[in-house]
Design a protein around this motif. Structure first.
Motif, PDB file in Angstrom:
ATOM      1  N   HIS A   1      -3.195  17.023  10.496  1.00  0.00           N
ATOM      2  CA  HIS A   1      -2.182  16.243   9.084  1.00  0.00           C
ATOM      3  C   HIS A   1      -1.726  15.217   9.807  1.00  0.00           C
ATOM      4  O   HIS A   1      -1.356  14.943   9.185  1.00  0.00           O
ATOM      5  N   ARG A   2      -0.599  16.103  10.788  1.00  0.00           N
ATOM      6  CA  ARG A   2       0.212  15.116  11.265  1.00  0.00           C
ATOM      7  C   ARG A   2      -0.684  14.032  12.100  1.00  0.00           C
ATOM      8  O   ARG A   2       0.322  12.454  12.116  1.00  0.00           O
ATOM      9  N   VAL A   3      -1.021  13.836  12.792  1.00  0.00           N
ATOM     10  CA  VAL A   3      -1.600  12.759  13.365  1.00  0.00           C
ATOM     11  C   VAL A   3      -2.412  11.971  11.825  1.00  0.00           C
ATOM     12  O   VAL A   3      -2.315  10.566  11.768  1.00  0.00           O
ATOM     13  N   TYR A   4      -2.906  12.789  11.193  1.00  0.00           N
ATOM     14  CA  TYR A   4      -3.086  11.786   9.724  1.00  0.00           C
ATOM     15  C   TYR A   4      -2.457  10.753   9.252  1.00  0.00           C
ATOM     16  O   TYR A   4      -2.028   9.663   8.618  1.00  0.00           O
ATOM     17  N   VAL A   5      -1.026  11.596   9.098  1.00  0.00           N
ATOM     18  CA  VAL A   5      -0.150  11.191   7.963  1.00  0.00           C
ATOM     19  C   VAL A   5       0.606  10.415   8.864  1.00  0.00           C
ATOM     20  O   VAL A   5       1.029   8.388   8.486  1.00  0.00           O
ATOM     21  N   ALA A   6       0.564   9.730  10.409  1.00  0.00           N
ATOM     22  CA  ALA A   6       1.004   8.886  11.134  1.00  0.00           C
ATOM     23  C   ALA A   6       0.510   7.514  12.165  1.00  0.00           C
ATOM     24  O   ALA A   6       0.636   6.594  11.237  1.00  0.00           O
ATOM     25  N   ALA A   7      -1.380   8.219  11.526  1.00  0.00           N
ATOM     26  CA  ALA A   7      -2.009   6.457  10.922  1.00  0.00           C
ATOM     27  C   ALA A   7      -2.025   6.091   9.347  1.00  0.00           C
ATOM     28  O   ALA A   7      -1.820   4.738   9.784  1.00  0.00           O
ATOM     29  N   LEU A   8      -1.729   7.057   8.926  1.00  0.00           N
ATOM     30  CA  LEU A   8      -1.310   5.715   7.447  1.00  0.00           C
ATOM     31  C   LEU A   8       0.083   5.277   7.820  1.00  0.00           C
ATOM     32  O   LEU A   8       0.229   4.401   7.480  1.00  0.00           O
ATOM     33  N   ALA A   9       1.483   5.851   8.304  1.00  0.00           N
ATOM     34  CA  ALA A   9       2.753   4.572   8.498  1.00  0.00           C
ATOM     35  C   ALA A   9       1.963   3.753   9.490  1.00  0.00           C
ATOM     36  O   ALA A   9       2.402   3.044   9.215  1.00  0.00           O
ATOM     37  N   GLU A  10       1.411   3.887  10.265  1.00  0.00           N
ATOM     38  CA  GLU A  10       1.185   2.994  11.200  1.00  0.00           C
ATOM     39  C   GLU A  10       0.434   1.767  10.744  1.00  0.00           C
ATOM     40  O   GLU A  10       0.712   0.691  11.458  1.00  0.00           O
ATOM     41  N   LEU A  11      -0.853   1.621   9.653  1.00  0.00           N
ATOM     42  CA  LEU A  11      -1.469   0.969   8.645  1.00  0.00           C
ATOM     43  C   LEU A  11      -0.371   0.615   7.760  1.00  0.00           C
ATOM     44  O   LEU A  11      -0.736  -0.890   7.222  1.00  0.00           O
ATOM     45  N   GLY A  12       1.448   0.753   7.973  1.00  0.00           N
ATOM     46  CA  GLY A  12       1.548   0.118   7.165  1.00  0.00           C
ATOM     47  C   GLY A  12       2.249   1.178   5.539  1.00  0.00           C
ATOM     48  O   GLY A  12       2.710   0.072   4.764  1.00  0.00           O
ATOM     49  N   ALA A  13       1.536   1.783   4.990  1.00  0.00           N
ATOM     50  CA  ALA A  13       1.404   2.588   3.811  1.00  0.00           C
ATOM     51  C   ALA A  13       2.995   3.291   4.085  1.00  0.00           C
ATOM     52  O   ALA A  13       3.648   3.760   5.038  1.00  0.00           O
TER      53      ALA A  13
ATOM     54  N   MET B   1       0.652  -1.126   0.307  1.00  0.00           N
ATOM     55  CA  MET B   1       0.092   0.289  -0.255  1.00  0.00           C
ATOM     56  C   MET B   1       1.151   1.456  -0.097  1.00  0.00           C
ATOM     57  O   MET B   1       1.941   1.279   1.008  1.00  0.00           O
ATOM     58  N   ARG B   2       0.334   2.496  -0.678  1.00  0.00           N
ATOM     59  CA  ARG B   2       1.002   3.429  -1.182  1.00  0.00           C
ATOM     60  C   ARG B   2       0.203   4.356  -0.436  1.00  0.00           C
ATOM     61  O   ARG B   2      -0.768   4.539  -1.179  1.00  0.00           O
ATOM     62  N   ALA B   3       0.868   5.709  -0.321  1.00  0.00           N
ATOM     63  CA  ALA B   3      -0.094   6.668  -0.288  1.00  0.00           C
ATOM     64  C   ALA B   3       1.234   8.191  -0.367  1.00  0.00           C
ATOM     65  O   ALA B   3       1.512   8.487   0.111  1.00  0.00           O
ATOM     66  N   LEU B   4       0.213   9.041  -0.711  1.00  0.00           N
ATOM     67  CA  LEU B   4       0.981  10.200  -0.964  1.00  0.00           C
ATOM     68  C   LEU B   4       0.251  11.205  -0.421  1.00  0.00           C
ATOM     69  O   LEU B   4      -0.799  11.694  -0.891  1.00  0.00           O
ATOM     70  N   VAL B   5       1.493  12.232   0.464  1.00  0.00           N
ATOM     71  CA  VAL B   5       0.443  13.334   1.601  1.00  0.00           C
ATOM     72  C   VAL B   5       1.402  13.916   0.811  1.00  0.00           C
ATOM     73  O   VAL B   5       2.845  14.261   0.498  1.00  0.00           O
ATOM     74  N   ARG B   6       0.006  15.222   1.474  1.00  0.00           N
ATOM     75  CA  ARG B   6       1.057  16.690   1.243  1.00  0.00           C
ATOM     76  C   ARG B   6       1.213  17.798   1.985  1.00  0.00           C
ATOM     77  O   ARG B   6      -0.144  17.901   3.016  1.00  0.00           O
ATOM     78  N   GLY B   7       2.219  18.836   2.754  1.00  0.00           N
ATOM     79  CA  GLY B   7       2.293  19.015   4.120  1.00  0.00           C
ATOM     80  C   GLY B   7       0.771  20.818   3.350  1.00  0.00           C
ATOM     81  O   GLY B   7       0.436  20.625   2.034  1.00  0.00           O
TER      82      GLY B   7
ATOM     83  N   ASP C   1       6.038  18.470   0.462  1.00  0.00           N
ATOM     84  CA  ASP C   1       6.144  19.295   1.240  1.00  0.00           C
ATOM     85  C   ASP C   1       5.258  19.957   0.722  1.00  0.00           C
ATOM     86  O   ASP C   1       4.549  20.197  -0.073  1.00  0.00           O
ATOM     87  N   ALA C   2       4.299  21.500   1.512  1.00  0.00           N
ATOM     88  CA  ALA C   2       3.606  22.107   1.246  1.00  0.00           C
ATOM     89  C   ALA C   2       4.387  22.968   0.369  1.00  0.00           C
ATOM     90  O   ALA C   2       5.474  23.735   0.330  1.00  0.00           O
ATOM     91  N   ASP C   3       3.297  23.435  -0.725  1.00  0.00           N
ATOM     92  CA  ASP C   3       3.809  25.401  -1.341  1.00  0.00           C
ATOM     93  C   ASP C   3       2.924  25.635  -1.033  1.00  0.00           C
ATOM     94  O   ASP C   3       1.552  25.617  -1.147  1.00  0.00           O
ATOM     95  N   ASP C   4       3.615  27.035  -0.242  1.00  0.00           N
ATOM     96  CA  ASP C   4       2.061  28.330  -0.087  1.00  0.00           C
ATOM     97  C   ASP C   4       1.927  28.834  -1.024  1.00  0.00           C
ATOM     98  O   ASP C   4       0.405  30.011  -1.369  1.00  0.00           O
ATOM     99  N   ARG C   5       2.081  28.705  -2.240  1.00  0.00           N
ATOM    100  CA  ARG C   5       1.642  29.367  -4.171  1.00  0.00           C
ATOM    101  C   ARG C   5      -0.004  28.631  -4.086  1.00  0.00           C
ATOM    102  O   ARG C   5      -0.848  29.567  -4.295  1.00  0.00           O
ATOM    103  N   TYR C   6       0.479  27.374  -2.753  1.00  0.00           N
ATOM    104  CA  TYR C   6      -0.581  26.536  -3.906  1.00  0.00           C
ATOM    105  C   TYR C   6      -1.957  26.418  -1.748  1.00  0.00           C
ATOM    106  O   TYR C   6      -1.516  25.374  -1.390  1.00  0.00           O
ATOM    107  N   PRO C   7      -2.622  27.144  -1.570  1.00  0.00           N
ATOM    108  CA  PRO C   7      -3.383  26.872  -0.293  1.00  0.00           C
ATOM    109  C   PRO C   7      -3.444  25.268  -0.292  1.00  0.00           C
ATOM    110  O   PRO C   7      -4.355  24.971   0.785  1.00  0.00           O
ATOM    111  N   ASP C   8      -4.968  25.360  -1.736  1.00  0.00           N
ATOM    112  CA  ASP C   8      -5.275  23.973  -1.540  1.00  0.00           C
ATOM    113  C   ASP C   8      -4.116  22.615  -1.680  1.00  0.00           C
ATOM    114  O   ASP C   8      -4.842  21.331  -1.444  1.00  0.00           O
ATOM    115  N   CYS C   9      -3.444  22.924  -2.163  1.00  0.00           N
ATOM    116  CA  CYS C   9      -2.129  21.715  -1.844  1.00  0.00           C
ATOM    117  C   CYS C   9      -2.397  20.149  -1.487  1.00  0.00           C
ATOM    118  O   CYS C   9      -1.503  19.231  -1.122  1.00  0.00           O
ATOM    119  N   VAL C  10      -2.762  20.586  -0.195  1.00  0.00           N
ATOM    120  CA  VAL C  10      -2.869  19.358   0.428  1.00  0.00           C
ATOM    121  C   VAL C  10      -3.751  17.974   0.453  1.00  0.00           C
ATOM    122  O   VAL C  10      -3.638  17.290   0.807  1.00  0.00           O
TER     123      VAL C  10
END
Length: 128
Positions: A34-46, A1-7, A52-61
């Protein structure tokens, strides 16, 4: 399982919305959640692909809007909001070492978060 996340961008409080939230978006709280969400994905084995976040794009998460993945292919979308279209390059670059990339071309637009796959059927939300 793979997951893409962005800050969460520092500009997240300016993310697109149909109405201004009340209370306003608390970027620090959103980052903590968001950190809790990413940690949960990692705990599930993702296997995490973290951008990294990109401040030019407020919705980038909301990376789900930038790609629709089927099998070994990622359709890089052309988001409906012109202000979001710059988000797709970093996502395409991150996915290109794992998947074949196909790019949606104008005038077509699609936000991947508006898609739902059930078996062999795709449901795609429609908006103005």
């Amino acid at each position: 399982m793979r997951a893409l996340v962005r800050g969460v961008a520092a500009t997240f409080s300016a993310a697109l919305a149909s109405a201004h939230p009340d209370p306003p978006i608390d970027v620090l709280r959103a980052r903590a959640q968001h950190r809790v969400y990413v940690a949960a994905l990692a705990e599930l084995g993702a296997d995490l692909i973290e951008l990294d976040a990109d401040d030019r794009y407020p919705d980038c998460v909301f990376v789900e809007d930038t790609a629709v993945i089927i099998g070994h292919t990622a359709l890089i979308t052309n988001p409906g909001a012109p202000s979001r279209r710059g988000e797709t390059e970093a996502v395409a670059d991150a996915l290109s070492s794992h998947l074949d990339i196909v790019r949606m071309e104008e005038p077509a637009t699609l936000d991947g978060g508006d898609c739902l796959r059930l078996g062999d059927t795709f449901f795609v939300g429609r908006s103005a």
